[in-house]
Write a protein that holds these residues in place. Structure first.
Motif, mmCIF file in Angstrom:
data_model
loop_
_atom_site.group_PDB
_atom_site.id
_atom_site.type_symbol
_atom_site.label_atom_id
_atom_site.label_comp_id
_atom_site.label_asym_id
_atom_site.label_seq_id
_atom_site.Cartn_x
_atom_site.Cartn_y
_atom_site.Cartn_z
ATOM 1 N N PRO A 123 4.999 9.668 3.569
ATOM 2 C CA PRO A 123 4.263 9.118 2.435
ATOM 3 C C PRO A 123 5.266 8.589 1.410
ATOM 4 O O PRO A 123 6.408 9.063 1.343
ATOM 5 N N VAL A 153 -3.133 4.917 -2.094
ATOM 6 C CA VAL A 153 -4.099 5.724 -1.348
ATOM 7 C C VAL A 153 -3.736 7.195 -1.530
ATOM 8 O O VAL A 153 -2.674 7.646 -1.083
ATOM 9 N N SER A 161 -4.147 11.245 -0.953
ATOM 10 C CA SER A 161 -4.559 12.145 0.127
ATOM 11 C C SER A 161 -4.222 13.577 -0.264
ATOM 12 O O SER A 161 -3.069 13.874 -0.589
ATOM 13 N N GLN A 179 1.218 5.334 0.102
ATOM 14 C CA GLN A 179 0.577 6.591 0.458
ATOM 15 C C GLN A 179 1.037 7.657 -0.532
ATOM 16 O O GLN A 179 2.239 7.887 -0.706
ATOM 17 N N TYR A 180 0.073 8.315 -1.158
ATOM 18 C CA TYR A 180 0.340 9.286 -2.227
ATOM 19 C C TYR A 180 -0.279 10.620 -1.828
ATOM 20 O O TYR A 180 -1.494 10.763 -1.814
ATOM 21 N N TRP A 181 0.562 11.594 -1.480
ATOM 22 C CA TRP A 181 0.091 12.908 -1.048
ATOM 23 C C TRP A 181 0.169 13.907 -2.198
ATOM 24 O O TRP A 181 1.216 14.019 -2.853
ATOM 25 N N GLU A 204 0.863 -1.183 0.000
ATOM 26 C CA GLU A 204 0.000 0.000 0.000
ATOM 27 C C GLU A 204 0.896 1.228 0.000
ATOM 28 O O GLU A 204 1.712 1.405 0.906
#
Length: 419
Positions: free
Chosen positions: A85, A62, A64, A29-31, A27
């Motif tokens: 992230p 994901v 954000s 994390q994509y900001w 997974e």
């Protein structure tokens, strides 16, 4: 064909990494910037994510959305706590700060391992901005801007100004400002309130090669004579401005209601003005910012970037970063937002070059000055920005002459950098 070849290479390489089994069920994390995580922009980002996930079973991305300050503070805090992230956006101006805290992976070797066709897609100057030293590279340049000047044609026409030819120099622009003021309208926002607007005016009449910082010597590059010219501009504009900053909603409201003639800013305000044109008949256009001499132009430029964090997900995070910045995706992004980006191949796409705002933005970047160079070499202290705006305001308020203000500014900037 080149774009498809690059896309296939990126996705195939990603699949190869996943095939080892070590990267399964990851997974990421994509900001992103908050305005990229809503509406049509979010829908397109989700398309990119779905395409990448389909080619890479077991990967979940994901997204954000974060405001500018939240992006930076979150990345700094994440570097300290080990919760960064995996893939994220930010602006060049904070790049050095992120390097100092360990938030950015050095992607030089990853970049050099990419197909030449992929690397050739990007604007060379933009790539140089991410590459402070040999064998160091910290980002892929992403979206960006070259500043343009929005003109309220109704205000100008009522002031007796021929709008067929935009003002080519500061002197001609200032002459139009005076006419607008005489007609009872505001010429410009207060250009002393925000660092970027001070930089913008410096780009009109200052020495662009002397805007920035020598981090080794801990001194500003700004010199007294060109800065004196810039300070005099703030004096000249003081009785003509609206009292609002370039970023205020009040500035946009004045422009839309035909009370303000000029708004020098980036392309992000165009959707607001285009909507006003449709709703209330606003007559406006956008042109290059005048320069100090005929044939030159002012304005500032900068880029947002995409980068990856060091850590266990770095390899697949890098592949996702290269996917979203590849020509096919960046052309879709440009067509959706009508926004300039650093993928020169995308900017040359026929459907993109049919968009007037992008055409003007591409032209503006050729002349524009980097807003806070050099990038990734040292973090700019907050006092540097505040001193710039405070001294510009003081000169505009007649607390110093233009010459005195320029000399005091340079002294205070050097003291700030020496701390």
């Amino acid at each position: 064909m080149i774009a498809m070849t690059c896309r296939a290479a990126i996705l195939a390489t990603s699949a190869t990494f996943l095939g080892t089994g070590s990267l399964a069920a990851q997974e990421l994390q994509y900001w992103v910037y908050s305005d990229f995580a809503q509406g049509d922009a979010l829908a397109l980002q989700q398309e990119f994510i779905a395409e990448f996930e389909a080619e890479n079973p077991g990967v979940k991305i994901v997204i954000s959305g974060r405001g500018d300050d939240d992006l930076t503070s979150g990345q700094i805090a994440g570097a300290a706590s080990g919760t960064l992230p995996d893939v994220f956006m930010n602006g060049l101006a904070v790049g050095a700060q992120l390097v100092e805290v360990g938030a950015l992976a050095n992607i030089h070797d990853d970049w050099m391992a990419m197909p030449q066709e992929f690397r050739n897609q990007f604007d060379a100057d933009a790539i140089a901005s991410c590459t402070p030293r040999p064998e160091e590279m910290y980002c892929i340049p992403y979206t960006g801007f070259g500043e343009i000047m929005y003109r309220n044609l109704t205000v100008l026409e009522e002031a007796g100004i021929d709008t067929a030819t935009p003002p080519a120099t500061w002197e001609k622009w200032y002459d139009q400002m005076l006419k607008v003021s005489e007609s009872g309208k505001y010429a410009v926002p207060d250009q002393t309130q925000v660092f970027n607007s001070v930089a913008s005016m410096y780009a009109v009449r200052g020495d662009k090669s002397k805007w920035g910082i020598d981090f080794e010597a801990r001194k500003t590059l700004i010199e007294p004579e060109p800065m004196t010219r810039v300070m005099q501009m703030f004096v000249d504009m003081a009785p003509l401005n609206s009292g609002t900053s370039r970023n205020d909603q009040g500035t946009r409201d004045l422009f839309i209601t035909n009370q303000l003639a000029f708004h020098v800013v980036g392309p992000w305000v165009n959707p607001t003005y285009a909507q006003a044109a449709a709703d209330s008949g606003l007559k406006y256009d956008f042109v290059l910012v005048p320069g100090g001499t005929d044939g030159d132009h002012g304005g500032i430029k900068s880029y947002e970037f995409v980068s990856v964090a060091p850590g266990p997900n770095r390899e697949i995070a890098w592949k996702f970063a290269t996917y979203i910045t590849e020509k096919n995706q960046m052309a879709r992004w440009a067509k959706l937002l009508s926004r300039y980006n650093a993928n020169a191949a995308a900017m040359a796409d026929p459907e993109v070059t049919a968009l007037p705002l992008i055409v003007r933005s591409v032209e503006a970047v050729k002349y524009a000055m980097d807003v806070m160079p050099p990038y990734f070499e040292g973090a700019v202290p907050n006092c540097y920005r505040s001193i710039m705006t405070d001294m510009a305001s003081a000169v505009a308020d007649d607390e110093y002459s233009a010459e005195e203000g320029a000399e005091e500014l340079i002294a205070e900037l050097n003291d700030c950098l020496a701390e």
